[in-house]
Design an enzyme around this catalytic site. Structure first.
Site, PDB file in Angstrom:
ATOM      1  N   PHE A   1       0.835  -1.204   0.000  1.00 16.52           N
ATOM      2  CA  PHE A   1       0.000   0.000   0.000  1.00 16.52           C
ATOM      3  C   PHE A   1       0.872   1.256   0.000  1.00 16.52           C
ATOM      4  O   PHE A   1       1.752   1.405   0.849  1.00 16.52           O
ATOM      5  CB  PHE A   1      -0.891  -0.027   1.246  1.00 16.52           C
ATOM      6  CG  PHE A   1      -1.925   1.054   1.309  1.00 16.52           C
ATOM      7  CD1 PHE A   1      -3.070   0.979   0.545  1.00 16.52           C
ATOM      8  CD2 PHE A   1      -1.764   2.137   2.155  1.00 16.52           C
ATOM      9  CE1 PHE A   1      -4.041   1.966   0.612  1.00 16.52           C
ATOM     10  CE2 PHE A   1      -2.726   3.129   2.240  1.00 16.52           C
ATOM     11  CZ  PHE A   1      -3.869   3.043   1.463  1.00 16.52           C
TER      12      PHE A   1
ATOM     13  N   SER B   1       3.156  -6.939   2.563  1.00 17.63           N
ATOM     14  CA  SER B   1       2.175  -6.085   3.246  1.00 17.63           C
ATOM     15  C   SER B   1       0.800  -6.215   2.587  1.00 17.63           C
ATOM     16  O   SER B   1       0.248  -7.302   2.539  1.00 17.63           O
ATOM     17  CB  SER B   1       2.683  -4.640   3.259  1.00 17.63           C
ATOM     18  OG  SER B   1       1.949  -3.850   4.152  1.00 17.63           O
ATOM     19  N   MET B   2       0.238  -5.122   2.049  1.00 17.85           N
ATOM     20  CA  MET B   2      -1.036  -5.230   1.345  1.00 17.85           C
ATOM     21  C   MET B   2      -0.935  -6.214   0.191  1.00 17.85           C
ATOM     22  O   MET B   2      -1.906  -6.913  -0.143  1.00 17.85           O
ATOM     23  CB  MET B   2      -1.483  -3.876   0.819  1.00 17.85           C
ATOM     24  CG  MET B   2      -2.769  -3.937  -0.022  1.00 17.85           C
ATOM     25  SD  MET B   2      -3.193  -2.389  -0.850  1.00 17.85           S
ATOM     26  CE  MET B   2      -2.025  -2.407  -2.221  1.00 17.85           C
TER      27      MET B   2
ATOM     28  N   ASP C   1       8.085  -4.563  13.581  1.00 13.70           N
ATOM     29  CA  ASP C   1       7.381  -4.030  12.412  1.00 13.70           C
ATOM     30  C   ASP C   1       6.528  -2.868  12.899  1.00 13.70           C
ATOM     31  O   ASP C   1       5.612  -3.060  13.699  1.00 13.70           O
ATOM     32  CB  ASP C   1       6.518  -5.130  11.779  1.00 13.70           C
ATOM     33  CG  ASP C   1       5.858  -4.712  10.471  1.00 13.70           C
ATOM     34  OD1 ASP C   1       5.613  -3.503  10.288  1.00 13.70           O
ATOM     35  OD2 ASP C   1       5.564  -5.597   9.654  1.00 13.70           O
TER      36      ASP C   1
ATOM     37  N   HIS D   1       9.532  -3.372   8.519  1.00 14.74           N
ATOM     38  CA  HIS D   1       8.396  -3.774   7.683  1.00 14.74           C
ATOM     39  C   HIS D   1       8.787  -4.102   6.234  1.00 14.74           C
ATOM     40  O   HIS D   1       8.414  -5.144   5.707  1.00 14.74           O
ATOM     41  CB  HIS D   1       7.329  -2.678   7.699  1.00 14.74           C
ATOM     42  CG  HIS D   1       6.124  -3.028   6.893  1.00 14.74           C
ATOM     43  ND1 HIS D   1       5.302  -4.088   7.224  1.00 14.74           N
ATOM     44  CD2 HIS D   1       5.605  -2.488   5.758  1.00 14.74           C
ATOM     45  CE1 HIS D   1       4.316  -4.174   6.340  1.00 14.74           C
ATOM     46  NE2 HIS D   1       4.484  -3.221   5.440  1.00 14.74           N
TER      47      HIS D   1
END
Length: 260
Positions: free
Chosen positions: A29, A97-98, A198, A228
């Protein structure tokens, strides 16, 4: 809207015996293909066919991203998966992530077309209570300060936006819910990397995934030296090597080696 130079897509058709396998990689994202390019280049160097598309609204401006939502991002990956399935015998999905949430959604929908999943700090939920008011807030406020460059390694820039587009974030929260509801449909082998520190995605996302998927072949690897955006961080070489080994083990070439 002009695309930023660092956000260019990356593709390689594959070569040699590993060209039978395609790998689709999804960035996160507000990010761009930049966060996945070294990973893709590593896999391409091993002969795998790879694709790192740029998701709509990314790599341009956060204002442009606010005009997009999860169906737009998903459609790009879905089309790329269809292309890779025509060109390769197997396709593996990789998401940061996303991107991890999006490839999980693809695996839920496409079943046997996906041979395995590699997830890096995937997001499927948040513990932030402020998101309860996001449906209303996103109509009133266009953006918040962004969370980017959560990278332990000094001097690394992932090229993400410095603002968090709230309408797009609201759409992401809807994707989280849909994906969590169908996690039991994920039966493919899964390799998950999770940073022990994270500042973007909470551990509850990883726990939700591992407790809900139906996959029997599951490996979780903790990353002690990355934040992250681990694909650009200190543990990146381990992620690349372990992922290539995971794909090799599940590919026809790997199976032949095991039988020899």
């Amino acid at each position: 809207m002009p695309v930023q130079g660092h956000a260019e897509e990356f593709r390689s058709p594959g070569s040699g015996e590993n060209a039978a396998v395609g790998v689709l990689l999804s960035h996160g994202f507000t990010g761009s293909p930049k966060s996945m390019r070294p990973f893709a280049e590593h896999l391409a160097a091993e002969g795998y066919g790879v694709a790192v598309p740029r998701l709509p609204g990314h790599g341009t401006s956060w204002q442009e991203m606010n005009k997009t939502g999860w169906p737009d991002w998903y459609a790009v990956l879905d089309n790329e998966l269809e292309r890779l399935r025509k060109e390769h015998d197997q396709v593996f999905l990789v998401g940061l992530s996303m991107g991890g949430c999006l490839v999980l959604r693809l695996a839920e929908a496409q079943g046997a077309d996906v041979s395995g999943l590699v997830l890096i700090n995937p997001s499927v939920r948040t513990d932030d209570k402020r998101l309860v008011v996001l449906p209303v807030l996103s109509r009133l406020v266009p953006s918040f300060p962004g969370i980017s460059n959560d990278i332990k390694k000094p001097g690394v820039d992932e090229g993400a936006y410095d603002r968090m587009p709230l309408r797009a974030l609201h759409s992401l929260s809807q994707l989280w819910q849909l994906t969590r509801d169908d996690l039991a449909k994920v039966t493919q082998p899964v390799l998950m990397f999770r940073s022990t520190v994270d500042h973007v995605v909470e551990p509850s996302s990883g726990r939700a995934i591992l407790s809900s998927i139906s996959s029997r072949d599951v490996t979780e690897t903790l990353l002690e030296d990355s934040y992250h955006v681990a694909t650009l961080d200190n543990d990146a070489p381990r992620i690349f090597a372990d992922s290539a080994a995971f794909i090799r083990r599940l590919s026809p070439i790997g199976e032949q080696g095991a039988d020899a």
